[in-house]
Design a protein around this motif. Structure first.
Motif, PDB file in Angstrom:
ATOM      1  N   GLY A  89       0.803  -1.227   0.000  1.00  0.00           N
ATOM      2  CA  GLY A  89       0.000   0.000   0.000  1.00  0.00           C
ATOM      3  C   GLY A  89       0.832   1.271   0.000  1.00  0.00           C
ATOM      4  N   ILE A  90       2.142   1.143  -0.237  1.00  0.00           N
ATOM      5  CA  ILE A  90       3.000   2.339  -0.238  1.00  0.00           C
ATOM      6  C   ILE A  90       3.103   2.895  -1.660  1.00  0.00           C
ATOM      7  CG2 ILE A  90       5.334   3.236   0.214  1.00  0.00           C
ATOM      8  CD1 ILE A  90       5.587   0.936   2.319  1.00  0.00           C
ATOM      9  N   ARG A  91       2.583   4.136  -1.824  1.00  0.00           N
ATOM     10  CA  ARG A  91       2.586   4.769  -3.151  1.00  0.00           C
ATOM     11  C   ARG A  91       3.549   5.940  -3.243  1.00  0.00           C
ATOM     12  NH1 ARG A  91      -1.664   3.432  -6.189  1.00  0.00           N
ATOM     13  NH2 ARG A  91      -3.531   2.599  -5.192  1.00  0.00           N
ATOM     14  N   ILE A  92       3.869   6.564  -2.098  1.00  0.00           N
ATOM     15  CA  ILE A  92       4.718   7.758  -2.149  1.00  0.00           C
ATOM     16  C   ILE A  92       6.178   7.319  -2.225  1.00  0.00           C
ATOM     17  CG2 ILE A  92       5.395   9.903  -0.980  1.00  0.00           C
ATOM     18  CD1 ILE A  92       2.598   9.678   0.489  1.00  0.00           C
ATOM     19  N   LEU A  93       6.799   7.594  -3.385  1.00  0.00           N
ATOM     20  CA  LEU A  93       8.169   7.128  -3.608  1.00  0.00           C
ATOM     21  C   LEU A  93       9.171   8.269  -3.516  1.00  0.00           C
ATOM     22  CD1 LEU A  93       7.448   4.802  -6.668  1.00  0.00           C
ATOM     23  CD2 LEU A  93       7.612   4.153  -4.260  1.00  0.00           C
ATOM     24  N   ARG A  94       8.671   9.487  -3.651  1.00  0.00           N
ATOM     25  CA  ARG A  94       9.580  10.621  -3.764  1.00  0.00           C
ATOM     26  C   ARG A  94       8.862  11.898  -3.349  1.00  0.00           C
ATOM     27  NH1 ARG A  94       9.596  12.577  -9.106  1.00  0.00           N
ATOM     28  NH2 ARG A  94      10.449  14.656  -8.998  1.00  0.00           N
ATOM     29  N   ARG A  95       9.627  12.859  -2.779  1.00  0.00           N
ATOM     30  CA  ARG A  95       9.106  14.208  -2.554  1.00  0.00           C
ATOM     31  C   ARG A  95       9.762  15.070  -3.619  1.00  0.00           C
ATOM     32  NH1 ARG A  95       5.531  12.662   1.706  1.00  0.00           N
ATOM     33  NH2 ARG A  95       6.651  10.939   2.694  1.00  0.00           N
ATOM     34  N   HIS A  96       8.979  15.918  -4.254  1.00  0.00           N
ATOM     35  CA  HIS A  96       9.529  16.729  -5.340  1.00  0.00           C
ATOM     36  C   HIS A  96      10.714  17.549  -4.831  1.00  0.00           C
ATOM     37  CE1 HIS A  96       9.814  19.920  -8.382  1.00  0.00           C
ATOM     38  NE2 HIS A  96       9.423  18.967  -9.197  1.00  0.00           N
ATOM     39  N   GLU A  97      11.802  17.567  -5.588  1.00  0.00           N
ATOM     40  CA  GLU A  97      13.055  18.200  -5.171  1.00  0.00           C
ATOM     41  C   GLU A  97      12.862  19.652  -4.761  1.00  0.00           C
ATOM     42  OE1 GLU A  97      12.590  16.153  -7.570  1.00  0.00           O
ATOM     43  OE2 GLU A  97      14.181  14.653  -7.592  1.00  0.00           O
ATOM     44  N   GLU A  98      11.974  20.383  -5.461  1.00  0.00           N
ATOM     45  CA  GLU A  98      11.763  21.793  -5.151  1.00  0.00           C
ATOM     46  C   GLU A  98      10.561  21.984  -4.217  1.00  0.00           C
ATOM     47  OE1 GLU A  98      13.495  24.478  -5.593  1.00  0.00           O
ATOM     48  OE2 GLU A  98      11.947  25.847  -4.865  1.00  0.00           O
ATOM     49  N   SER A  99       9.381  21.506  -4.629  1.00  0.00           N
ATOM     50  CA  SER A  99       8.153  21.802  -3.876  1.00  0.00           C
ATOM     51  C   SER A  99       7.944  20.857  -2.692  1.00  0.00           C
ATOM     52  CB  SER A  99       6.939  21.697  -4.801  1.00  0.00           C
ATOM     53  OG  SER A  99       6.741  20.333  -5.177  1.00  0.00           O
ATOM     54  N   GLY A 100       8.552  19.695  -2.730  1.00  0.00           N
ATOM     55  CA  GLY A 100       8.332  18.719  -1.661  1.00  0.00           C
ATOM     56  C   GLY A 100       7.032  17.947  -1.811  1.00  0.00           C
ATOM     57  N   SER A 101       6.269  18.188  -2.904  1.00  0.00           N
ATOM     58  CA  SER A 101       4.998  17.472  -3.071  1.00  0.00           C
ATOM     59  C   SER A 101       5.258  15.982  -3.366  1.00  0.00           C
ATOM     60  CB  SER A 101       4.162  18.111  -4.180  1.00  0.00           C
ATOM     61  OG  SER A 101       4.836  17.994  -5.407  1.00  0.00           O
ATOM     62  N   ASN A 102       4.247  15.164  -3.029  1.00  0.00           N
ATOM     63  CA  ASN A 102       4.405  13.706  -3.135  1.00  0.00           C
ATOM     64  C   ASN A 102       4.375  13.229  -4.589  1.00  0.00           C
ATOM     65  OD1 ASN A 102       4.322  13.754  -0.383  1.00  0.00           O
ATOM     66  ND2 ASN A 102       2.184  13.117  -0.229  1.00  0.00           N
ATOM     67  N   ARG A 103       5.226  12.280  -4.901  1.00  0.00           N
ATOM     68  CA  ARG A 103       5.247  11.686  -6.239  1.00  0.00           C
ATOM     69  C   ARG A 103       5.287  10.169  -6.120  1.00  0.00           C
ATOM     70  NH1 ARG A 103       5.954  15.971  -9.992  1.00  0.00           N
ATOM     71  NH2 ARG A 103       5.046  17.629  -8.748  1.00  0.00           N
ATOM     72  N   GLY A 104       4.711   9.506  -7.142  1.00  0.00           N
ATOM     73  CA  GLY A 104       4.715   8.046  -7.150  1.00  0.00           C
ATOM     74  C   GLY A 104       5.051   7.520  -8.521  1.00  0.00           C
ATOM     75  N   LEU A 105       4.741   6.254  -8.738  1.00  0.00           N
ATOM     76  CA  LEU A 105       4.985   5.626 -10.029  1.00  0.00           C
ATOM     77  C   LEU A 105       3.995   6.184 -11.044  1.00  0.00           C
ATOM     78  CD1 LEU A 105       5.402   1.953 -10.842  1.00  0.00           C
ATOM     79  CD2 LEU A 105       3.161   2.923 -11.294  1.00  0.00           C
ATOM     80  N   TYR A 106       4.451   6.502 -12.247  1.00  0.00           N
ATOM     81  CA  TYR A 106       3.514   6.972 -13.278  1.00  0.00           C
ATOM     82  C   TYR A 106       3.470   6.040 -14.495  1.00  0.00           C
ATOM     83  CZ  TYR A 106       1.117   9.764 -16.773  1.00  0.00           C
ATOM     84  OH  TYR A 106       0.233  10.176 -17.743  1.00  0.00           O
TER      85      TYR A 106
END
Lengths: 110, 411
Positions: free
Chosen positions: A45-62
């Motif tokens: 159930g883990i989708r958050i793989l990265r925080r955006h380098e600048e904004s810190g917003s959540n990113r996952g697999l696309y």
């Protein structure tokens, strides 16, 4: 077994895969040998793989096949890799992609 | 510094086209190297299955393992998890820069396949939003569901085919809705266009009466009429609600996807005010269609043509799969978006072209003509057809190649 794993597919049969353990952000998890990091994490159930380098917003697999570069994570001893293409191995230490400091604006890393 | 590798034929892409090319070339005695960025060979074959018109299932994973089995030859080296990032023409062929070092090859075949067209909309960077192909890979290749409940955005061939695969695997879907009506969407957001497309695909329909209805409606050019009478609450296709009068306006969620905002549209695709409502989902699959993945051909210096029927910009090539650059060949979706069976036939044709150019193919002309004929036959009978104008567009590519070759000979 995670509820997202497909165990009885009517048409596709996959061979037995060995259960192995790896860590994500320090937490110990179980996965199947040879599956990519992103799939092993999603099974938990883990989708958050990265925080955006600048904004810190959540990113996952696309895209799941290495084209989009959204799923970058850090693997101990390997550096930055794509979570969708990198198979897990026993004892692998994975850390999410982090928000970075910005030397131009003076914003510090969180 | 990694040691330089040498090979006779280098194939980039271990999908249907690349693998078929290798299995049709190994008898030449050539040293063949196949590279692929994905950890497993098979390309998109690994995740595809569909029902043939006779009711049997075509399972891509089985086709892939048969092809991989055939590549187990002493003169074939199949290397996965390898990325290629550069190509350079040298006097004796090509120099290829990869994550395992430089590889020098005499003949180079690009079989890189296709990539997905992104569908930007509000909230699309949230974890849980993915391309429809990603949902396919997770479900059918890694065998992990993309989530507990999802929605498919985009009414097109790829979206419908994969929606069905997800349903077969037991993935819960709230429905298939139109692409968002924004700057990037073009015709995809229009319900009449969506219905016209569905009618052109009516041979894929799940019931005989729908197939008949579709072909009748198509003959009578009834897209606009059908869209008027299509029920607003949608129609179930393979137990998935197909919502042709519903669009998505945004994706919501704090840390990852929690819901989508849907809205009704009129027949020109405009949102009907006040019809917005929230639908709870934890994943969104965006189906924007495919385009040929051709960057490496551009890096090589190949000329390009823009043909929407083939999915966009494609490297110039002739019917024998040769580009204007010496010893550079193409096969599969890099030449235009079509199904895996066409890609395999093209791979075989490219293999024969290479064999013939190397002077190793007996009765070369006949063998090439035979392989070209096979491509035509497979294309004509393909269950999944991506665009009605493919045959005419391909003809234009070959004519352009011939006229440019003539020009360069006379100048």
């Amino acid at each position: 077994m995670s509820k997202l794993r497909i165990v009885n597919h009517p048409l596709i049969k996959k061979g037995e895969q060995k259960r192995i353990s790896f860590t994500f952000n320090g937490e110990s998890l179980e996965g199947l040998e040879g599956e990519p990091i992103a799939a092993a994490l999603l099974a938990h159930g883990i989708r958050i793989l990265r925080r955006h380098e600048e904004s810190g917003s959540n990113r996952g697999l696309y895209c799941a096949i290495g084209h989009c570069m959204e799923c970058r994570v850090d693997v101990q001893g390997k550096g930055q890799v794509r979570a969708c293409l990198t198979p897990i191995v026993e004892g692998m230490e994975v850390v999410e992609g982090k928000q970075l400091e910005n030397k131009i604006t003076g914003r510090e890393a969180p | 510094m990694m040691e330089k590798q040498y090979t006779d034929v280098l194939i980039i892409g271990a999908g249907p086209a690349g693998l078929a090319a290798a299995t049709n070339l190994f008898e030449s005695g050539f040293k063949i190297t196949i590279l692929d960025e994905f950890p497993h060979p098979g390309g998109r074959l690994l995740g595809q299955f569909h029902e043939e018109s006779d009711g049997s299932w075509w399972i891509g994973r089985q086709v892939a393992s048969e092809l991989v089995e055939m590549t187990k030859q002493p003169n074939i080296s199949l290397q996965c998890g390898v990325s290629v990032y550069g190509l350079k023409q040298i006097s004796e062929g090509w120099e290829v820069l990869s994550s395992v070092g430089t590889i020098e090859t005499k003949y180079l075949l690009l079989a890189t396949g296709a990539a997905e067209i992104p569908v930007p909309l509000e909230g699309w960077t949230l974890p849980g939003v993915m391309s429809i192909g990603a949902a396919q890979v997770l479900t059918n290749v890694h065998m992990v569901k993309p989530g507990d409940r999802g929605i498919i955005v985009g009414v097109n061939v790829l979206g419908l085919a994969i929606s069905r695969e997800l349903a077969v695997a037991g993935v819960d879907l709230a429905g298939i809705v139109l692409s968002p009506n924004n700057l990037f969407s073009g015709e995809n957001a229009n319900p009449v266009e969506a219905i016209n497309l569905l009618m052109s695909l009516s041979h894929l329909a799940p019931s005989a009466w729908m197939r008949l209805g579709g072909s009748l409606a198509q003959k009578m050019k009834m897209g606009k009429w059908v869209s008027t009478f299509f029920p607003r609450q949608g129609m179930n296709v393979w137990d998935i609600p197909l919502l042709l009068k519903t669009t998505i306006s945004s994706i919501q969620g704090k840390k990852s996807v929690e819901s989508v905002v849907l809205a009704d549209v009129n027949s020109s695709g405009q949102i009907i005010a006040g019809s917005e409502r929230e639908e709870k989902v934890d994943f969104v699959a965006l189906a924007g269609g495919l385009y040929p993945l051709a960057e490496l051909a551009a890096v090589a210096g190949c000329s390009f043509l823009y043909l929407p029927e083939l999915g966009g910009n494609i490297p110039l090539h002739n019917e024998q799969m040769k580009t204007p650059l010496s010893n550079l060949y193409v096969a599969g979706n890099i030449t235009g978006v079509e199904g895996a069976q066409v890609a395999m036939a093209q791979g075989k044709l490219a293999a024969r072209s290479i064999g013939n150019d190397a002077g190793l193919l007996k009765n070369g002309r006949e063998k090439i003509a035979e392989a070209m004929d096979e491509v035509h036959q497979v294309r004509k009978t393909a269950t999944i057809q991506f665009h009605p104008g493919i045959i005419a567009a391909r003809k234009r590519v070959y004519e352009m190649y011939d006229s440019l070759q003539k020009e360069s000979l006379t100048s």
